[in-house]
Each structure stands twice: as C-alpha cells, then as structure tokens.
Design an enzyme around this catalytic site. Structure first.
Site, PDB file in Angstrom:
ATOM      1  N   GLU A  32     -43.099  -1.798 -12.715  1.00  0.00           N
ATOM      2  CA  GLU A  32     -42.908  -2.393 -11.386  1.00  0.00           C
ATOM      3  C   GLU A  32     -41.432  -2.319 -11.070  1.00  0.00           C
ATOM      4  O   GLU A  32     -40.607  -2.908 -11.789  1.00  0.00           O
ATOM      5  CB  GLU A  32     -43.355  -3.860 -11.343  1.00  0.00           C
ATOM      6  CG  GLU A  32     -44.843  -4.043 -11.281  1.00  0.00           C
ATOM      7  CD  GLU A  32     -45.251  -5.501 -11.064  1.00  0.00           C
ATOM      8  OE1 GLU A  32     -44.540  -6.232 -10.348  1.00  0.00           O
ATOM      9  OE2 GLU A  32     -46.271  -5.891 -11.639  1.00  0.00           O
ATOM     10  N   ASN A  40     -49.783  -8.801 -17.827  1.00  0.00           N
ATOM     11  CA  ASN A  40     -48.738  -8.608 -16.812  1.00  0.00           C
ATOM     12  C   ASN A  40     -47.766  -9.774 -16.820  1.00  0.00           C
ATOM     13  O   ASN A  40     -48.184 -10.946 -16.764  1.00  0.00           O
ATOM     14  CB  ASN A  40     -49.388  -8.539 -15.415  1.00  0.00           C
ATOM     15  CG  ASN A  40     -48.363  -8.414 -14.305  1.00  0.00           C
ATOM     16  OD1 ASN A  40     -47.704  -7.391 -14.193  1.00  0.00           O
ATOM     17  ND2 ASN A  40     -48.203  -9.453 -13.506  1.00  0.00           N
ATOM     18  N   GLU A  41     -46.483  -9.485 -16.922  1.00  0.00           N
ATOM     19  CA  GLU A  41     -45.402 -10.488 -16.765  1.00  0.00           C
ATOM     20  C   GLU A  41     -45.737 -11.823 -17.443  1.00  0.00           C
ATOM     21  O   GLU A  41     -45.582 -12.894 -16.830  1.00  0.00           O
ATOM     22  CB  GLU A  41     -45.102 -10.710 -15.278  1.00  0.00           C
ATOM     23  CG  GLU A  41     -44.526  -9.485 -14.607  1.00  0.00           C
ATOM     24  CD  GLU A  41     -43.993  -9.716 -13.186  1.00  0.00           C
ATOM     25  OE1 GLU A  41     -44.295 -10.769 -12.602  1.00  0.00           O
ATOM     26  OE2 GLU A  41     -43.287  -8.838 -12.684  1.00  0.00           O
ATOM     27  N   GLU A  43     -52.329  -3.093  -6.351  1.00  0.00           N
ATOM     28  CA  GLU A  43     -52.806  -4.410  -6.787  1.00  0.00           C
ATOM     29  C   GLU A  43     -53.796  -4.955  -5.762  1.00  0.00           C
ATOM     30  O   GLU A  43     -53.658  -4.722  -4.557  1.00  0.00           O
ATOM     31  CB  GLU A  43     -51.606  -5.365  -6.922  1.00  0.00           C
ATOM     32  CG  GLU A  43     -52.016  -6.778  -7.293  1.00  0.00           C
ATOM     33  CD  GLU A  43     -50.875  -7.650  -7.807  1.00  0.00           C
ATOM     34  OE1 GLU A  43     -49.705  -7.294  -7.589  1.00  0.00           O
ATOM     35  OE2 GLU A  43     -51.183  -8.688  -8.431  1.00  0.00           O
ATOM     36  N   TYR A  55     -36.817  -5.920  -9.235  1.00  0.00           N
ATOM     37  CA  TYR A  55     -36.832  -5.865  -7.767  1.00  0.00           C
ATOM     38  C   TYR A  55     -35.456  -6.285  -7.253  1.00  0.00           C
ATOM     39  O   TYR A  55     -34.882  -7.251  -7.752  1.00  0.00           O
ATOM     40  CB  TYR A  55     -37.857  -6.848  -7.200  1.00  0.00           C
ATOM     41  CG  TYR A  55     -39.305  -6.498  -7.502  1.00  0.00           C
ATOM     42  CD1 TYR A  55     -40.001  -5.614  -6.692  1.00  0.00           C
ATOM     43  CD2 TYR A  55     -39.982  -7.084  -8.577  1.00  0.00           C
ATOM     44  CE1 TYR A  55     -41.340  -5.317  -6.951  1.00  0.00           C
ATOM     45  CE2 TYR A  55     -41.311  -6.783  -8.839  1.00  0.00           C
ATOM     46  CZ  TYR A  55     -41.986  -5.901  -8.024  1.00  0.00           C
ATOM     47  OH  TYR A  55     -43.304  -5.613  -8.274  1.00  0.00           O
TER      48      TYR A  55
END
Ligand code: AHR
Length: 505
Positions: free
Chosen positions: A295, A172-173, A27, A244
């Site tokens: 991710e 993204n997200e 990124e 995460y």
C-alpha cells in the site's frame, strides 16, 4: 536555466526490476469494487457486470498484480460469504469502513475479473477476527485441484480449475490500533507463523508477505518489523510496508517540502530492510526477506473517518481524492525510489486502483484518468530491464523537513536484450527549467526514440470528469537530443519525464 549531470554505468546493476512493482490494490470499500470494477446495471459493463471502461484503463495502466479484498476490511471478512449462489450470500455490516456489504462480488468474481484484466491476484487472509483455519480453507478452495471439501466446493460453484493464487498476505496492518483484531508483535508474529506454516505445507509454491509496520508514525515502527520477522522468517518471503503522504497545506513552501517526500520513503525502505536483516542475522539465517510495499500513495482524507451520511450504505463516495500535478510528481518519485531499490523491493501496490484514492475514476457515465495515472503507466511500460545505479549532480534546496534535496531525481533502466535505455527524471524546481546531460559512450549506437512529458501550467491542475484531459502526457520532439556522444535533455520545471533510447532504427 539550471544544469544537471546524470552519471550511470551499465555494469553497476542494482537488480532486474520485478514487474510486480507495478501492482495495485482493490478493497471492498466505498466505490472501489461496486461501481468501480463491478456494476451489472451499467451500460458500459459486460455480461459479468465488469465495467469495460475501467478494464481498458487498468490495461493501459499496465497493472501486474492486484491485492484483494483488503485492506482494513479483510480483518473482519468472511471469505465464505462471497462465494456460491449470489441469492444465498449474506448482507453484512462491514465494520472497518462502515459500509453495507452485500457480497455480490467475492473471490470467484475477483478471479474472473483478474483474468480479463490480465493481472495476477494477491490475496489477503483474515488474521483479525479469524485465523489459521479460515486461511487454510481459503487456500484449499483457491488452489487445491479437487477431491477435498473446499476444492470440491469451488468446483460446485462453477470453477473446475484451481485459481492457483501465488501471492498471499498474512492479514493487514495488524500493528495499527485501528485494525480489527489488532494485537502486539509477538501475538501477531505467532499467529502469522502458524498460518504461514500450514499454508506452505498445503501449497509450497506460494509466496507469503507478513505485516510489517503500517507506517513510521506507528509507535512500534522498527521493533514490530524485527519481531515479526523473528517469528516468521522460515516461512515468509516478504515483509509488507505501507506509506501514504499528502500536502495538507497549500503554500509554495509546503509544496517544496511535499515534493521531497520520497526522501522519507527511501529512508523508510532502508529502515525496514535493516529490521529484516537484523532479525535474520540474529537468527543465523541467510534468507533475505524482501519488501512488499503493498500500500502506497498520496492520500488526503483522514483514514478511518466515515462521513456521517455514508455510514451503513452500499458503495458510498469514500476517500475519493482528486489528484493534481504535484501529487503525480510525488507518486512518480516514489516509483523511482522503488526502482532504485530493485534488489530488495519486489512488490508494490498503488493503493488503490479505482475510485478510492485511485488513478482511475468512474461515474455512471464515464471513466477518467487522474494525474497519478501517468507516471505509473510509464513505469509499468518502460521500466523493463535492470535498474542501474545513478547519481545526479545538480543544485539542491532545503525545506521544512529536509536538507540537500536534489532538484532532479532519476532512475535508469537498461534492457540489454532489447537494447533499450530508459531514463526517468523529475524536476522538483517550481520556478526554473533544467538541462540534464549524460555521457552515452557505453550505449554506442543508441538514439532517442521518444521523450514523454507530464507537466501543466500549475502544479495544482487536476483532471475531472468535466475536464478529463487537462493534465495528460505528451511526446515532445525538441526536448532531447544527442550532442557529441551525450544526451542533452530539457527537464521543464515541475515535470515528469521519460526518455527512451534504443539501438533499433
Ligand atoms: O487504502 C485504504 C486503507 O489504508 C487500507 O484499508 C488500510 O490497510 C490502510 O490503512
């Protein structure tokens, strides 16, 4: 010494392990791109400005796919800023991470780098501040041969051949309130479907991943996933999933709990797949939407918090987490979870690749491998073949968030053609070694080729620039043997293990 028995059967095939499980993510954030992969002034860089020490480690890591350019940044990214003559590229405020972005590295530099690194690009389009139009133009720029405005622009920029990017992320997200251009599932699903349709019309050979939930903590987890699939299932191939974990606290009890996080990861995979299947069934579609876990990793520093002294600077030190052995064991157990779901998890991107929450770190003088590098490198190298159903009978323990956590967790990958059997095993026990026994009658004539071990005196041990080889893999010659047709292995406490057997002499 504890005892464990591993049961598997070569007929109980989950699926072939997709090599794209061993992807990563680059990124425009912190020192990932600038100083991580691209640093023209560095003595260790080639004529393109690519860091050669990073490239070597990327190859050793065995990364197959790299997602680019974000992440949160993609939701306000103008791809046109990063192509064409460098002196004309604008300097921008990069709002997601509050960096200065000078756009000296953009789509074409990334494609050049991907070629040298021997990875396939996975491009994300901006569905935050932009939408259908910018996405279709970028696809035309990247994939259309010639004779149109954007394909000819690419040629004018020095790239006669199309980049032929096969994998694309639709934003993204977008479920996360932190995301620039965040919207609800119906609004995102509508724009994602429209974008997906035109992209597949332009290039039917591409594969598309729509944004699933950014995590189980997002309040719309589950309903978001099913709603997005409702809108897009005709055009998409994958739903993305992000995860995460970390061990913020430091007691031994916290570590025992942390080492079991893959149980949550497994539950999340099942839940997101259930949402996908619920939606396709409800829509009377036979299409299977698989997962792109694009991710995942361990992350310590809170997302989105930019240190005051890093705001509006180029390439600041941003979420440069230092990983220890317990982090490597959690990363390893997440890899094994994906391998054990090989039938539905097809893409994985360790977030990220260099400097930002990464297996590879750089300074101006050197590059080094963090602890999490090793389980990833082993899986990308050895998990080639079919994933076999496997069950470990072993002692279990309870922790704050889990009950019945098996001390030993494993994956088994069999390559019939090469006549190779690979056993991956982690021991979560902090105090005691274990034996691992497995009947090898179905693998007649196989012998042990190697047993690779990652372990250290303390689970808190790390690698740093000053001490880069503190926690590294080693081959152990006495840990595995075959006795009366059974594999008998020693699985040390808090360790990661790969046992390779094959028929060749
Ligand atoms: O990997 C860091 C960030 O985590 C990404 O930009 C974002 O998608 C996620 O929240």
């Amino acid at each position: 010494m504890k005892k464990a028995t591993l049961y598997t059967d070569k007929h109980f095939i989950i699926d072939k392990v997709d090599k794209r499980l061993f992807g990563s993510f680059l990124e425009h954030m912190g020192r990932a791109v600038y100083e991580g992969v691209y640093q023209p002034q560095n003595l260790n860089s080639d004529k393109n400005g690519f860091r050669l020490d990073t490239l070597k480690y990327v190859k050793d890591l065995g990364v197959t796919v790299v997602r680019y350019p974000g992440g949160n940044i993609v939701s306000a990214y103008n791809w046109e800023d990063g192509v064409g003559p460098k002196e004309l590229r604008p300097v921008r405020l990069e709002a997601a991470w509050q960096n200065i972005e000078d756009n000296s590295f953009g789509t074409n530099e990334f494609m050049d780098w991907a070629k040298v690194a021997n990875v396939s690009p996975m491009m994300a389009v901006n569905l935050g501040t932009r939408g259908v139009d910018a996405a279709r133009n970028l696809l035309e720029y990247c994939n259309f041969p010639s004779g149109t405005y954007y394909s000819d622009l690419r040629i004018k920029h020095g790239y006669k051949e199309p980049h032929n990017v096969k994998l694309w992320c639709l934003g993204n997200e977008m479920d996360g309130p932190w995301q620039i251009g965040h919207r609800d599932a119906d609004k995102y699903g509508t724009i994602a479907c429209q974008t997906a349709k035109i992209m597949k019309d332009i290039d039917p050979t591409i594969e598309l991943a729509a944004c699933g939930s950014a995590g189980v903590v997002v309040p719309t987890f589950g309903t978001w996933d099913a709603t997005v699939v409702d809108h897009c299932y005709k055009y998409i191939d994958y739903l993305s999933m992000h995860t995460y974990y970390n061990n913020q606290n430091k007691t031994e009890e916290d570590t025992k709990n942390y080492l079991a996080r893959a149980l949550s990861f497994d539950a999340q995979i099942k839940a997101v797949l259930a949402a996908c299947d619920y939606s396709t069934t409800r829509n009377k579609s036979k299409k299977k939407i698989n997962l792109s876990i694009d991710e995942w990793n361990v992350v310590y520093r809170p997302h989105g918090k930019v240190p005051a002294d890093a705001r509006w600077t180029k390439a600041p030190h941003q979420i440069e987490d230092v990983y220890n052995l317990e982090d490597a064991l959690v990363v390893g157990s997440m890899l094994l979870t994906m391998i054990n779901h090989a039938d539905r998890v097809k893409i994985g991107c360790l977030a990220q690749l260099v400097n930002v929450i990464a297996p590879i770190m750089t300074s101006d003088n050197s590059a080094w491998r963090q602890t999490i590098f090793f389980p990833f490198a082993h899986c990308s190298k050895y998990a080639e073949g079919v994933s076999l159903n496997n069950v470990v009978e072993c002692d279990k323990y309870d922790s704050k968030d889990y009950t019945d956590i098996p001390y030993i967790t494993s994956s088994v990958v069999w390559n019939e053609e090469k006549e190779e059997l690979k056993i991956f095993a982690i021991n979560r026990d902090l105090d005691e070694d274990s034996t691992l026994s497995m009947d090898l009658r179905q693998f007649d004539g196989y012998s042990i080729k190697k047993h690779i071990l990652l372990n250290s005196n303390s689970v808190k041990d790390t690698n740093t620039e000053a001490n880069p080889l503190n926690v590294v893999e080693k081959q152990v010659s006495n840990h595995s043997k075959i006795v009366d047709g059974r594999l008998e292995a020693l699985i040390e406490k808090h360790s990661w293990n790969v046992i390779v057997l094959s028929k060749e002499n």
